[in-house]
Enzyme design. Structure first.
Site, mmCIF file in Angstrom:
data_model
loop_
_atom_site.group_PDB
_atom_site.id
_atom_site.type_symbol
_atom_site.label_atom_id
_atom_site.label_comp_id
_atom_site.label_asym_id
_atom_site.label_seq_id
_atom_site.Cartn_x
_atom_site.Cartn_y
_atom_site.Cartn_z
ATOM 1 N N TYR A 117 34.737 31.003 46.501
ATOM 2 C CA TYR A 117 35.823 30.880 45.523
ATOM 3 C C TYR A 117 36.657 32.156 45.490
ATOM 4 C CZ TYR A 117 38.163 29.973 41.069
ATOM 5 O OH TYR A 117 39.106 29.780 40.083
ATOM 6 N N SER B 179 43.153 33.567 39.601
ATOM 7 C CA SER B 179 41.914 33.826 38.862
ATOM 8 C C SER B 179 41.576 35.301 38.984
ATOM 9 C CB SER B 179 40.765 32.990 39.450
ATOM 10 O OG SER B 179 39.510 33.407 38.952
#
Length: 260
Positions: free
Chosen positions: A158, A145
């Protein structure tokens, strides 16, 4: 844990088809990657925890499926056994939980994100590496990501997990240098999928919808699946080390054009 095996033979395809394992394949990017790879002629074992969704995918496209949890050593052993000779692993399973600040961090959510995104990737990659090496033309794909390259408020857990996952890919590429295994990192930005933001925000549909509100043309799961398939179908001497894919509206993780 359940297993479903469907025929993957199609007219005109070689009996010696390339074989891939795709994790997180019950929905979103994983399901789309499975569809794209099957369409490109690959034999695919789709892996996820929800067997009912996998069965529907097998019925739709004729892939093999296995309901399994990559955080379980026993389930990972079953993935290796079910997969058989394998040429590619697409490490897609993962996700985010919560948007709390670090001062208010929910450590159970942080533990879940690390266990799935990081240790799950390592666990299954380690287990399948002998087969990937033996194939003579193996591939490890890590779907990370943009959160693995920068940080933002409320995204500490995250971002920390995705930073670690990105380091796994970079380190593995160094360690496998000289061996017939490519390490490919696909780095998506904002992707509008059915469940990612909904799960992150605890099932709050209105809050999940707000993540994408006013963004013209966020990425879709098919966009990322197309990128994954493209990297895997380059000549094997060509390694796409890192492919960053964002919607035009997203200049950076913290800068998004919205029409409202």
């Amino acid at each position: 844990m359940t297993t479903t095996t469907e025929s993957t033979s199609s007219p005109g395809l070689s009996a010696e088809r390339l074989r891939a394992v795709v994790t997180g394949a019950s929905t979103g990017i994983g399901a789309a990657a499975t569809r794209h790879l099957v369409s490109a002629g690959w034999s695919v074992l789709a892996v996820a925890r929800r067997g009912d969704r996998l069965d529907a995918l097998a019925e739709e496209i004729g892939c093999d499926v296995l309901a399994a949890d990559i955080t379980s050593e026993e389930d990972v052993a079953s993935i290796v056994e079910t997969a058989g000779p394998v040429h590619a692993l697409v490490n897609n399973a993962g996700g985010a939980r919560g948007t709390e600040t670090i001062a208010e961090a929910d450590l159970a959510k942080w533990s879940w994100m690390y266990e799935v995104n990081v240790l799950g990737t390592v666990r299954l990659t380690k287990a399948l590496l002998p087969g990937l090496r033996a194939s003579g033309r193996g591939d490890v794909v890590v779907v990370s990501s943009v959160a693995g390259y920068t940080t933002y408020e409320g995204g500490g857990g995250y971002a920390a997990a995705k930073h670690a996952e990105r380091v796994i890919a970079q380190t593995l590429r160094l360690e496998l240098n000289g061996e017939p295994v490519r390490v490919i990192e696909v780095v998506p930005g904002l992707v509008h999928t059915e469940e990612f933001s909904l799960r992150r925000l605890g099932g709050d549909q209105a809050a999940a919808d707000a993540v994408y509100a006013g963004v013209p043309g966020p990425l879709t799961a098919d966009d990322v699946a197309d990128a994954i398939t493209w990297t895997l179908t380059r000549p094997h001497h060509v390694n796409i080390d890192q492919l960053v894919i964002k919607p035009l509206a997203q200049a950076a993780i913290h800068k998004m054009h919205r029409t409202i």
